[in-house]
Each structure stands twice: as structure tokens, then as C-alpha cells.
Design a protein around this motif. Sequence first.
Motif, mmCIF file in Angstrom:
data_model
loop_
_atom_site.group_PDB
_atom_site.id
_atom_site.type_symbol
_atom_site.label_atom_id
_atom_site.label_comp_id
_atom_site.label_asym_id
_atom_site.label_seq_id
_atom_site.Cartn_x
_atom_site.Cartn_y
_atom_site.Cartn_z
ATOM 1 N N HIS A 143 31.107 37.334 23.372
ATOM 2 C CA HIS A 143 30.607 36.520 24.479
ATOM 3 C C HIS A 143 30.834 35.059 24.099
ATOM 4 C CE1 HIS A 143 28.084 35.285 27.814
ATOM 5 N NE2 HIS A 143 27.535 34.419 26.983
ATOM 6 N N GLU A 202 30.380 31.053 24.700
ATOM 7 C CA GLU A 202 29.635 29.930 25.276
ATOM 8 C C GLU A 202 30.281 28.676 24.763
ATOM 9 O OE1 GLU A 202 27.090 29.792 27.445
ATOM 10 O OE2 GLU A 202 27.009 31.957 27.610
ATOM 11 N N SER A 213 30.668 24.105 25.029
ATOM 12 C CA SER A 213 30.107 22.827 25.472
ATOM 13 C C SER A 213 30.842 22.415 26.754
ATOM 14 C CB SER A 213 30.271 21.780 24.378
ATOM 15 O OG SER A 213 31.630 21.541 24.137
ATOM 16 N N LYS A 214 30.385 21.356 27.355
ATOM 17 C CA LYS A 214 30.992 20.899 28.609
ATOM 18 C C LYS A 214 32.447 20.492 28.440
ATOM 19 C CE LYS A 214 26.688 19.322 30.600
ATOM 20 N NZ LYS A 214 25.902 18.204 31.059
#
Length: 126
Positions: free
Chosen positions: A119, A121, A123-124
Motif C-alpha cells: 500500500h 502513501e 507526500s503531496k
Amino acid sequence: MNKHVKACPLKPLLHRWKKKPPKGPSFFFSALVLAACCLSFTSATAADTLKLSTWNLDWLLDPAHPGYAQAPPDIPHRTSADISSLASYAAHLHGDIVALQEIESPASAGQLFPFARYHLEGSKNL
């Protein structure tokens, strides 16, 4: 015996209680303290381990990503053999959480950590 499991510090107290059990309010307090200690001790030692890893990938860029054109010219350009080698290393990390540095896009991460198994994830700015 597991080297991470410590002996219960309440063992001498338990042996005393077997010989002469406490009564009255002191029994309630003692039982409460014993339960709290055992619960906290058990949860701390019985928990599974969590492996954290960090990995600086030294400019792992995706040639199809728009930012690739603005990359400095002296960065490493990875071949498919390089990607295979990095993916093999990633498989041997066995990290529960892997923090990646210097990676351009989720697609780049997906080359090393398949989305079917991991999975992701980010940062922007990923």
C-alpha cells in the motif's frame, strides 16, 4: 527463551501471596496493581515487531513522468537491469513500513514495490 522477554518482576510477590494470601482492601489494591502490571507487561512483550526501513533511491525517476525533463543531467539513469536489482533488494527488505526518498512518482515506487502487495502513501509532492 526469547532474549526480548524479560522475567516478570512480580514473581517474588506472587510466591509470598501463595504462602499468605492478602485480605481486605489491601487484596483489592494488590490485585489491581498485579493486573495492571501483568497487562502492560504482556502487551509489551507479546506484540509483534514492526520493521521500519528508510531507503534513499538516489533520483529514481520515471522517464514517462513530466518532471523527468527538468532533472539534472548528472543523475543516474536506471536501466531495466538496475530496476530489477532494486526490486530484488526491496523484496528482501521485508519492511512493514518503508520510507522512500528521492523518488519521483508512485509509478517509480510501483516498479520496486508492486501495488498488489504493498500500500503506497505519499507526500503531496510525490
